[in-house]
Scaffold this motif. Structure first.
Motif, PDB file in Angstrom:
ATOM      1  N   ILE A  89       0.822  -1.219   0.000  1.00  8.68           N
ATOM      2  CA  ILE A  89       0.000   0.000   0.000  1.00  8.68           C
ATOM      3  C   ILE A  89       0.860   1.276   0.000  1.00  8.68           C
ATOM      4  O   ILE A  89       0.613   2.182  -0.816  1.00  8.68           O
ATOM      5  CB  ILE A  89      -1.031  -0.042   1.158  1.00  8.68           C
ATOM      6  CG1 ILE A  89      -2.131  -1.050   0.825  1.00  8.68           C
ATOM      7  CG2 ILE A  89      -1.647   1.319   1.436  1.00  8.68           C
ATOM      8  CD1 ILE A  89      -2.980  -0.726  -0.396  1.00  8.68           C
ATOM      9  N   PRO A  90       1.908   1.367   0.832  1.00  4.26           N
ATOM     10  CA  PRO A  90       2.727   2.594   0.748  1.00  4.26           C
ATOM     11  C   PRO A  90       3.352   2.771  -0.632  1.00  4.26           C
ATOM     12  O   PRO A  90       3.349   3.870  -1.187  1.00  4.26           O
ATOM     13  CB  PRO A  90       3.794   2.388   1.833  1.00  4.26           C
ATOM     14  CG  PRO A  90       3.209   1.386   2.766  1.00  4.26           C
ATOM     15  CD  PRO A  90       2.349   0.493   1.935  1.00  4.26           C
ATOM     16  N   ALA A  91       3.870   1.688  -1.204  1.00  2.00           N
ATOM     17  CA  ALA A  91       4.518   1.791  -2.525  1.00  2.00           C
ATOM     18  C   ALA A  91       3.513   2.182  -3.609  1.00  2.00           C
ATOM     19  O   ALA A  91       3.837   2.952  -4.517  1.00  2.00           O
ATOM     20  CB  ALA A  91       5.197   0.475  -2.875  1.00  2.00           C
ATOM     21  N   ALA A  92       2.285   1.675  -3.497  1.00  2.00           N
ATOM     22  CA  ALA A  92       1.265   1.971  -4.503  1.00  2.00           C
ATOM     23  C   ALA A  92       0.857   3.447  -4.481  1.00  2.00           C
ATOM     24  O   ALA A  92       0.246   3.936  -5.425  1.00  2.00           O
ATOM     25  CB  ALA A  92       0.032   1.093  -4.285  1.00  2.00           C
ATOM     26  N   HIS A  93       1.179   4.145  -3.380  1.00  2.00           N
ATOM     27  CA  HIS A  93       0.784   5.550  -3.248  1.00  2.00           C
ATOM     28  C   HIS A  93       1.955   6.519  -3.314  1.00  2.00           C
ATOM     29  O   HIS A  93       1.765   7.715  -3.138  1.00  2.00           O
ATOM     30  CB  HIS A  93       0.019   5.757  -1.934  1.00  2.00           C
ATOM     31  CG  HIS A  93      -1.305   5.054  -1.912  1.00  2.00           C
ATOM     32  ND1 HIS A  93      -1.437   3.717  -1.635  1.00  2.00           N
ATOM     33  CD2 HIS A  93      -2.558   5.500  -2.168  1.00  2.00           C
ATOM     34  CE1 HIS A  93      -2.705   3.369  -1.698  1.00  2.00           C
ATOM     35  NE2 HIS A  93      -3.416   4.418  -2.033  1.00  2.00           N
ATOM     36  N   GLN A  94       3.165   6.001  -3.545  1.00  2.00           N
ATOM     37  CA  GLN A  94       4.328   6.899  -3.413  1.00  2.00           C
ATOM     38  C   GLN A  94       4.370   7.959  -4.507  1.00  2.00           C
ATOM     39  O   GLN A  94       4.995   9.008  -4.313  1.00  2.00           O
ATOM     40  CB  GLN A  94       5.628   6.099  -3.343  1.00  2.00           C
ATOM     41  CG  GLN A  94       5.995   5.363  -4.600  1.00  2.00           C
ATOM     42  CD  GLN A  94       7.217   4.458  -4.385  1.00  2.00           C
ATOM     43  OE1 GLN A  94       7.736   4.360  -3.281  1.00  2.00           O
ATOM     44  NE2 GLN A  94       7.647   3.791  -5.444  1.00  2.00           N
ATOM     45  N   HIS A  95       3.675   7.709  -5.638  1.00  2.00           N
ATOM     46  CA  HIS A  95       3.663   8.710  -6.711  1.00  2.00           C
ATOM     47  C   HIS A  95       2.559   9.754  -6.500  1.00  2.00           C
ATOM     48  O   HIS A  95       2.397  10.654  -7.310  1.00  2.00           O
ATOM     49  CB  HIS A  95       3.470   8.023  -8.068  1.00  2.00           C
ATOM     50  CG  HIS A  95       2.139   7.331  -8.212  1.00  2.00           C
ATOM     51  ND1 HIS A  95       1.783   6.242  -7.450  1.00  2.00           N
ATOM     52  CD2 HIS A  95       1.077   7.590  -9.016  1.00  2.00           C
ATOM     53  CE1 HIS A  95       0.563   5.865  -7.787  1.00  2.00           C
ATOM     54  NE2 HIS A  95       0.107   6.659  -8.735  1.00  2.00           N
ATOM     55  N   ILE A  96       1.792   9.595  -5.403  1.00  3.20           N
ATOM     56  CA  ILE A  96       0.672  10.508  -5.142  1.00  3.20           C
ATOM     57  C   ILE A  96       1.036  11.381  -3.940  1.00  3.20           C
ATOM     58  O   ILE A  96       1.567  10.870  -2.945  1.00  3.20           O
ATOM     59  CB  ILE A  96      -0.617   9.708  -4.834  1.00  3.20           C
ATOM     60  CG1 ILE A  96      -0.873   8.649  -5.915  1.00  3.20           C
ATOM     61  CG2 ILE A  96      -1.822  10.625  -4.705  1.00  3.20           C
ATOM     62  CD1 ILE A  96      -1.885   7.598  -5.494  1.00  3.20           C
ATOM     63  N   ASP A  97       0.766  12.670  -4.044  1.00  3.31           N
ATOM     64  CA  ASP A  97       1.110  13.615  -2.986  1.00  3.31           C
ATOM     65  C   ASP A  97       0.074  13.491  -1.858  1.00  3.31           C
ATOM     66  O   ASP A  97      -1.048  13.982  -1.984  1.00  3.31           O
ATOM     67  CB  ASP A  97       1.089  15.024  -3.621  1.00  3.31           C
ATOM     68  CG  ASP A  97       1.657  16.069  -2.694  1.00  3.31           C
ATOM     69  OD1 ASP A  97       2.314  15.709  -1.699  1.00  3.31           O
ATOM     70  OD2 ASP A  97       1.451  17.262  -2.983  1.00  3.31           O
ATOM     71  N   ILE A  98       0.426  12.805  -0.780  1.00  2.00           N
ATOM     72  CA  ILE A  98      -0.534  12.561   0.308  1.00  2.00           C
ATOM     73  C   ILE A  98       0.023  13.071   1.635  1.00  2.00           C
ATOM     74  O   ILE A  98       1.107  12.663   2.063  1.00  2.00           O
ATOM     75  CB  ILE A  98      -0.883  11.058   0.429  1.00  2.00           C
ATOM     76  CG1 ILE A  98      -1.502  10.529  -0.869  1.00  2.00           C
ATOM     77  CG2 ILE A  98      -1.848  10.827   1.604  1.00  2.00           C
ATOM     78  CD1 ILE A  98      -1.838   9.044  -0.847  1.00  2.00           C
ATOM     79  N   GLY A  99      -0.722  13.979   2.263  1.00  2.00           N
ATOM     80  CA  GLY A  99      -0.392  14.479   3.603  1.00  2.00           C
ATOM     81  C   GLY A  99      -1.573  14.240   4.529  1.00  2.00           C
ATOM     82  O   GLY A  99      -2.467  13.440   4.221  1.00  2.00           O
ATOM     83  N   ASN A 100      -1.593  14.956   5.651  1.00  2.00           N
ATOM     84  CA  ASN A 100      -2.666  14.746   6.635  1.00  2.00           C
ATOM     85  C   ASN A 100      -4.048  15.069   6.054  1.00  2.00           C
ATOM     86  O   ASN A 100      -5.017  14.358   6.328  1.00  2.00           O
ATOM     87  CB  ASN A 100      -2.424  15.625   7.871  1.00  2.00           C
ATOM     88  CG  ASN A 100      -1.255  15.103   8.697  1.00  2.00           C
ATOM     89  OD1 ASN A 100      -0.923  13.923   8.637  1.00  2.00           O
ATOM     90  ND2 ASN A 100      -0.637  15.994   9.455  1.00  2.00           N
ATOM     91  N   ALA A 101      -4.142  16.141   5.260  1.00  2.00           N
ATOM     92  CA  ALA A 101      -5.453  16.545   4.738  1.00  2.00           C
ATOM     93  C   ALA A 101      -6.014  15.470   3.812  1.00  2.00           C
ATOM     94  O   ALA A 101      -7.211  15.136   3.874  1.00  2.00           O
ATOM     95  CB  ALA A 101      -5.338  17.871   3.990  1.00  2.00           C
ATOM     96  N   GLU A 102      -5.157  14.902   2.964  1.00  2.00           N
ATOM     97  CA  GLU A 102      -5.607  13.864   2.031  1.00  2.00           C
ATOM     98  C   GLU A 102      -5.997  12.599   2.800  1.00  2.00           C
ATOM     99  O   GLU A 102      -6.997  11.952   2.490  1.00  2.00           O
ATOM    100  CB  GLU A 102      -4.502  13.553   1.011  1.00  2.00           C
ATOM    101  CG  GLU A 102      -4.263  14.655  -0.009  1.00  2.00           C
ATOM    102  CD  GLU A 102      -3.482  15.840   0.548  1.00  2.00           C
ATOM    103  OE1 GLU A 102      -2.882  15.725   1.644  1.00  2.00           O
ATOM    104  OE2 GLU A 102      -3.474  16.897  -0.122  1.00  2.00           O
ATOM    105  N   ARG A 103      -5.196  12.273   3.816  1.00  2.00           N
ATOM    106  CA  ARG A 103      -5.537  11.103   4.655  1.00  2.00           C
ATOM    107  C   ARG A 103      -6.886  11.304   5.332  1.00  2.00           C
ATOM    108  O   ARG A 103      -7.745  10.416   5.325  1.00  2.00           O
ATOM    109  CB  ARG A 103      -4.455  10.888   5.716  1.00  2.00           C
ATOM    110  CG  ARG A 103      -4.811   9.800   6.719  1.00  2.00           C
ATOM    111  CD  ARG A 103      -4.107  10.000   8.041  1.00  2.00           C
ATOM    112  NE  ARG A 103      -4.430  11.315   8.615  1.00  2.00           N
ATOM    113  CZ  ARG A 103      -3.770  11.858   9.627  1.00  2.00           C
ATOM    114  NH1 ARG A 103      -2.742  11.231  10.164  1.00  2.00           N
ATOM    115  NH2 ARG A 103      -4.125  13.045  10.105  1.00  2.00           N
TER     116      ARG A 103
END
Ligand code: HEM
Length: 140
Positions: free
Chosen positions: A86-100
């Motif tokens: 799951i972390p690797a599948a999202h590494q190309h996406i800009d995710i911070g606290n707001a997105e989480r």
């Protein structure tokens, strides 16, 4: 102590208890369909919606298959798409606290829509999903 022989209800994390409580494959597919539908309508989720493909069909299929295995059911994601981290599948996406928080907000609404789910199961899933959601963050 032999936990497997202990009387009383099974913990949700045990065997496929979560998968069964979620209504099996059909129940999880409904949950995920509602999750992505919430992403379409919740104003705070419009940013994470824009990160996903316009057509939700494959997103629904992937998340439903992933959650099926994650809840102790058959490994449907791996069968169709191969191995996933799951972390690797999202590494190309800009995710911070707001997105989480937006992702978890959609999931909370979708869980509330599943009328057959006991409230303690909804709470359990929200707590458990916080772990992979935090691991998707790649800033902050
Ligand atoms: C923390 C907030 C999250 C955001 C903003 C997010 C966003 C996204 C986006 C934009 C995609 C589509 C990527 C693409 O099509 O290129 C995706 C894919 C996916 N997400 Fe998330 N996600 C989050 C958390 C999670 C969590 C917690 C899970 C699992 C419990 C999850 C499971 C998946 C799966 C299985 C895919 C498909 C991956 C693939 O096959 O490529 N996501 N996510």
């Amino acid at each position: 102590m032999q936990i497997s022989n202990a009387p009383g209800p099974k913990a949700y994390g045990q065997d496929d208890h979560s998968f069964q409580t979620a209504g099996g494959i059909d129940g999880i597919r409904q949950l995920v369909t509602d999750f992505y539908q919430q992403m379409d309508v919740i104003p705070d989720a419009s940013h994470i919606r824009s990160l996903h493909p316009k057509d939700q069909e494959e997103s629904i299929d992937k998340l439903a298959r992933f959650l099926t295995g994650w809840m102790g059911g058959p490994s449907l994601y791996n069968e169709k798409y191969g191995r996933i981290s799951i972390p690797a599948a999202h590494q190309h996406i800009d995710i911070g606290n707001a997105e989480r928080d937006a992702w978890l907000g959609c999931m909370k609404q979708a869980l509330d829509m599943q009328k057959s789910y006991p409230q303690d199961f909804r709470d359990y899933l929200m707590t458990q999903l916080t772990f992979p959601a935090n691991m998707c963050r790649n800033r902050e």
